[in-house]
Design a protein around this motif. Structure first.
Motif, mmCIF file in Angstrom:
data_model
loop_
_atom_site.group_PDB
_atom_site.id
_atom_site.type_symbol
_atom_site.label_atom_id
_atom_site.label_comp_id
_atom_site.label_asym_id
_atom_site.label_seq_id
_atom_site.Cartn_x
_atom_site.Cartn_y
_atom_site.Cartn_z
ATOM 1 N N GLU A 309 41.878 60.492 15.149
ATOM 2 C CA GLU A 309 42.541 59.956 16.340
ATOM 3 C C GLU A 309 42.875 58.471 16.209
ATOM 4 N N ARG A 358 51.036 61.471 10.367
ATOM 5 C CA ARG A 358 50.173 60.939 11.427
ATOM 6 C C ARG A 358 48.895 60.286 10.888
ATOM 7 N N ARG A 493 44.749 79.537 23.528
ATOM 8 C CA ARG A 493 45.758 79.319 24.563
ATOM 9 C C ARG A 493 45.411 80.101 25.826
ATOM 10 N N ASN A 505 44.827 73.202 37.625
ATOM 11 C CA ASN A 505 45.301 72.190 36.675
ATOM 12 C C ASN A 505 44.549 70.858 36.778
ATOM 13 N N TRP A 507 42.282 68.698 35.090
ATOM 14 C CA TRP A 507 41.844 68.661 33.698
ATOM 15 C C TRP A 507 40.371 68.283 33.565
ATOM 16 N N ASN A 522 42.453 67.388 25.947
ATOM 17 C CA ASN A 522 43.846 66.913 26.015
ATOM 18 C C ASN A 522 44.575 67.166 24.696
ATOM 19 N N ARG A 523 43.889 66.869 23.596
ATOM 20 C CA ARG A 523 44.517 67.079 22.284
ATOM 21 C C ARG A 523 44.755 68.568 22.017
ATOM 22 N N ALA A 525 45.187 70.915 24.271
ATOM 23 C CA ALA A 525 46.273 71.382 25.136
ATOM 24 C C ALA A 525 47.638 70.989 24.573
ATOM 25 N N LYS A 526 47.741 69.781 24.027
ATOM 26 C CA LYS A 526 49.008 69.342 23.428
ATOM 27 C C LYS A 526 49.342 70.202 22.218
ATOM 28 N N ARG A 527 48.320 70.472 21.383
ATOM 29 C CA ARG A 527 48.560 71.290 20.190
ATOM 30 C C ARG A 527 48.994 72.700 20.559
ATOM 31 N N GLY A 529 50.680 73.458 23.183
ATOM 32 C CA GLY A 529 51.907 73.434 23.968
ATOM 33 C C GLY A 529 51.687 73.630 25.452
ATOM 34 N N LYS A 531 50.539 71.096 27.457
ATOM 35 C CA LYS A 531 50.595 69.800 28.144
ATOM 36 C C LYS A 531 51.610 68.902 27.463
#
Length: 531
Positions: A309, A358, A493, A505, A507, A522-523, A525-527, A529, A531
């Motif tokens: 991170e 990254r 998912r 929702n 979090w 958070n990470r 959820a982003k991975r 898709g 969030k």
């Protein structure tokens, strides 16, 4: 084996029986056997000679009794750690050097109540023998023998039992000496003790006996006694921080500090200051000089958790520091050298992060001098029962119960479940289930039994999460083709989506429900898709 039957029908041990058994154990002393095999044979012989239903060998470790071998008790017993002060019978046994037999109507609770293998219901132990073992004149641990029949040990000759104990002590002594020579155990114990004294709270033991677990411990021992930089990888909740603690505790730096920094828990603007420190006036709010984690870890070890991170800008400064060993605080023109052993941990695939731009390739190679993968819980077989036993004993003490045990269906469910959240999920599941199961009893039970229903796991649908979030998937999803990784992603998912719906929702609430750190959620959820 020749036995004499008394007029009361009880089976009586003869001197010939004892001599035959002792000869077998003496022969074992000259054989190349593992400690666990020696202990297993010892307990088997003990049960044969004295007709017990269950036997256990426990090593005294500070104020804890640690089971090394069991015979006739449930598998999770090996994972339990019995605090002596919580168990009056253990206190009584350790207070005398001679064998002790408790009367059937003893008011002292038995630590093994509900743990005898193959017994349904809450049947308790009724006849109990216990004997302390002394090595070199010092208390080493306990040998216990239990029976469900309250008159089973009426005919036991205590002098014959004492003779057996002498050989048991010799067996334990041989196993201990072999282990010491093979692994230099005493040196590691002293280092771990020095670490505990330097850092305060006792470090949690890494529990397990599977092949994957033993391989992990071998790697920890291999790399610990060096200054190599270690990159610990593994899924969320597998215990990467415990592995880092073990590496430090087994290293020459064990008497120095282990400093940790969670790189995901800080805003990007503060990470650099946390790592390298700053001088007064370096930025708004810097009212005084402040040492960073590298300086605090000087002479010891620095753990960079969630190193994947780190922002790219900080990665460049970290690489420069690792290359020349020179540290420069933010706002300062001077540099100074620090002596730090670095351990990094991540649940990301850093090689993939490098390919996607990254993560810096040069920093990745600097960190992965010794890559060490921590296996997920689903790859560790019956270790889940040992870990469950450890958490059950923790919750037993916390809830003030005599015993907490797992029903047969609960054990099957634990063994077949997929464990997306790994050991951390198991810990939370056991704690939550014990509390919920206890709350359903109007009166506090002596023995609390957890079923698969209490755990929230279906034995026929092992991949179903405790929250039943997987039910949100389509009806054909269970049979849909796909590789293992795709199946895991689909499950994650559905799990997170279900929790989002139940908590509108929110979090923070979702993170608590899933037993995850919010930044990790958070990470994820982003991975996925989401969030």
């Amino acid at each position: 084996m020749t036995r004499v039957e008394s007029t009361t029908g009880a089976v009586t041990l003869t001197a010939t029986d004892l001599l035959d058994a002792l000869l077998r154990l003496v022969q074992d002393l000259s054989r190349d056997l593992s400690g666990s095999e020696r202990y297993r044979r010892l307990l088997t012989t003990l049960r044969e000679l004295f007709s017990g239903d269950a036997a256990a060998l426990l090593r005294l470790d500070g104020d804890m009794l640690v089971p090394l071998a069991i015979d006739g008790l449930t598998s999770d017993t090996l994972g339990r750690r019995f605090r002596v002060g919580d168990h009056p019978r253990f206190l009584a046994l350790l207070a005398r050097r001679e064998p002790t037999r408790f009367p059937a109507d003893s008011g002292l609770p038995d630590p093994y109540d509900g743990l005898v293998e193959g017994v349904s219901g809450d049947l308790e132990v009724h006849d109990c023998l216990g004997c302390p073992l002394y090595i070199n004149g010092r208390p080493w641990g306990l040998l216990t023998l239990d029976a469900l029949d309250p008159e089973r040990f009426d005919s036991v000759d205590m002098s014959l039992l004492q003779a057996f104990l002498s050989l048991a002590a010799a067996t334990v002594s041989v196993a201990e000496r072999i282990d010491t020579l093979a692994r230099n155990t005493e040196e590691e114990r002293q280092r771990a003790e020095a670490y505990r004294q330097a850092t305060g709270p006792r470090v949690r033991e890494i529990i397990g006996s599977s092949t994957a677990h033993r391989q992990l411990l071998d790697e920890i021992r291999t790399v610990a006694n060096s200054d190599l930089t270690v990159l610990i990888t593994g899924e969320t909740g597998v215990g990467k921080e415990l592995v880092a603690n073990a590496i430090h505790a087994g290293s020459p730096r064990a008497d120095k500090a282990l400093i940790s920094l969670n790189c995901a828990a800080l805003p990007d603007t503060l990470v650099e200051s946390e790592l390298f420190g700053h001088v007064r006036g370096a930025f708004s709010g810097a009212s005084s000089d402040r040492r960073g984690k590298f300086e605090l870890a000087d002479g010891g070890t620095l753990l960079l958790d969630e190193v994947g991170e780190l922002p790219l800008g900080v990665q460049a400064k970290l690489l420069r520091m690792l290359q020349n060993g020179q540290l420069q605080r933010i706002g300062s023109d001077s540099e100074h050298k620090v002596d730090v052993r670095l351990i990094a941990a991540t649940n990301r695939d850093l090689a993939e992060e490098v390919r996607s731009g990254r993560f810096r390739a040069d920093l990745y190679h600097r960190l992965s001098v010794y890559p060490l993968r921590v296996p997920p819980l689903r790859e560790r077989g019956r270790d889940v029962l040992l870990l469950a036993g450890f958490f059950l004993e923790e919750n037993r003490a916390r809830l003030g119960l005599l015993s907490i045990r797992l029903a047969t269906d609960a054990q099957s469910a634990l063994l077949s479940y997929h464990w997306p959240g790994n050991v951390r999920e198991l810990e939370h599941m056991i704690g939550r289930s014990a509390f919920k199961a206890l709350s359903r009893h109007r009166e506090r039970p002596r023995i609390l039994t957890l079923t698969a229903l209490d755990l929230g796991i279906s034995t026929t649908h092992a991949s179903v999460a405790p929250q039943r979030a997987a039910n949100q998937a389509g009806p054909d999803d269970a049979d849909a083709p796909g590789d293992f990784r795709s199946s895991v992603i689909a499950f994650e998912r559905s799990l997170v989506s279900g929790a989002m719906e139940r908590h509108d929702n929110n979090w923070a609430a979702v993170a608590r429900a899933l037993g995850m750190d919010r930044a990790n959620l958070n990470r994820l959820a982003k991975r996925l898709g989401l969030k």
